[in-house]
Design a protein around this motif. Structure first.
Motif: not given
Ligand SMILES: Nc1nc2c(ncn2[C@@H]2O[C@H](COP(=O)(O)OP(=O)(O)OP(=O)(O)O)[C@@H](O)[C@H]2O)c(=O)[nH]1
Ligand SMILES: [Mg+2]
Length: 218
Positions: A39, A41-44, A71, A74, A116, A166, A199
Motif C-alpha cells: 500500500g 503506492g508502488k502500482t500507482t 495490479d 491497472r 513490482e 501530498d 503519485a
Molecule cells: N494520498 C495519496 N495516496 C496515494 C498515493 N499513491 C498511492 N496512493 C493510494 O494508496 C493506496 C495504495 O496504492 P497502491 O499503488 O495500490 O500501493 P501498492 O504499494 O502497489 O500496494 P500493494 O501492491 O498492495 O503492495 C491506493 O488507494 C492509492 O490511491 C499518493 O501519492 N498520495
C-alpha cells in the motif's frame, strides 16, 4: 540444519538470478526491483511513470502479488506489457518465477522492466531477481522510523521514493519527519538517491523520471 537449507534456497535463487541478468544484458534492458510495504503506492507510481515516459522509454512490468491480478489490470490500462505472478502465500518473488515471466514479455521492444515485488519490507530485499537495482518506496503514512527499523532494503536500494508527500499538507495530523528518514537512510547507504513524490498529484515525477531516463541511456 536450518542455516544449510536457507543457504541452498539462496544459491538456487542466485543461479536463476544470473540467468535473468544474462537475458536482460542480451536484450539491453535495465531491470528494477521495486520493494515496499503493502500500500505504499508502488502500482500507482508505476502507472504514472509509464504515462510520463510514454513515447520516450518503453517500459514492461512484472507484478508480484500473493493473490489476484488486480495490479496487472491497472497496468494493462496504460497499454504497457505486463505479466502477473501470484506467489500463493509466498512473501517475496523468486528469480525462477521472474525467469518464467520474462519469457512472456516482448523483450525486443522494451528499454526498462520494473518488477513490482510482493508488498513486504523485509523478505524481498534478500532475494536477487537479476535486477540492475532495487528501488525502495516508503510512504509518509507509514512513519518516519522505517529505515531505522527495517534497514536491509534501504541499505541495498539504489533509490528511495518517499511517496504520498501530498499527505504532508495535513500538517499536525501526520507525523513524518522527512529529514529523519533521509538521515537514517543515508546512514545505511551513503549513495542512495532520494525522491519526494506524490503519485496522486504528480509532484516530484519530473526528477524521478529524468533520473530513470538518464540511467536507461547509460
Ligand atoms: N494520498 C495519496 N495516496 C496515494 C498515493 N499513491 C498511492 N496512493 C493510494 O494508496 C493506496 C495504495 O496504492 P497502491 O499503488 O495500490 O500501493 P501498492 O504499494 O502497489 O500496494 P500493494 O501492491 O498492495 O503492495 C491506493 O488507494 C492509492 O490511491 C499518493 O501519492 N498520495
Ligand atoms: Mg501494487
Amino acid at each position: 540444519m536450518k542455516v544449510k537449507i536457507g543457504k541452498k534456497i539462496l544459491n538456487a535463487n542466485e543461479s536463476f538470478a544470473e540467468k535473468n541478468r544474462r537475458i536482460f544484458a542480451k536484450n539491453n534492458i535495465l531491470c528494477f526491483n521495486m520493494i515496499s510495504s503493502p500500500g505504499s503506492g508502488k502500482t500507482t507510481i508505476l502507472v504514472r511513470t509509464i504515462g510520463e515516459l510514454a513515447g520516450k522509454i518503453r517500459i514492461g512490468i512484472i507484478e508480484g502479488d500473493i493473490q489476484t491480478d488486480l495490479d496487472a489490470q491497472r497496468i494493462r490500462k496504460t497499454r504497457a506489457p505486463v505479466v502477473q505472478i501470484n506467489t500463493k502465500g509466498g512473501c517475496h518473488l523468486s528469480a525462477a518465477q521472474v525467469n518464467k515471466a520474462i519469457k512472456l514479455l516482448p523483450l525486443d521492444r522494451l528499454d526498462i522492466i520494473v518488477i513490482e515485488n510482493v508488498g513486504n519490507l523485509v523478505c524481498p530485499s534478500v532475494f536477487e531477481l537479476g535486477e540492475a537495482a532495487k528501488i525502495a518506496v516508503l510512504s509518509v503514512a507509514e512513519g518516519d522510523d522505517k529505515p531505522a527499523k527495517y534497514p536491509e532494503i534501504f541499505a541495498r536500494a539504489k533509490a528511495m521514493l518517499i511517496n504520498k508527500i501530498d499527505l504532508l499538507d495535513l500538517g499536525a495530523q501526520i507525523d513524518f519527519n522527512i529529514k529523519r528518514v533521509e538521515k537514517d537512510a543515508r546512514k545505511l547507504n551513503r549513495k542512495i538517491e532520494i525522491f519526494h513524490v506524490s503519485a496522486k498529484t504528480g509532484d516530484g515525477f519530473k526528477n524521478w523520471c529524468s533520473w530513470l531516463m538518464e540511467l536507461s541511456k547509460k
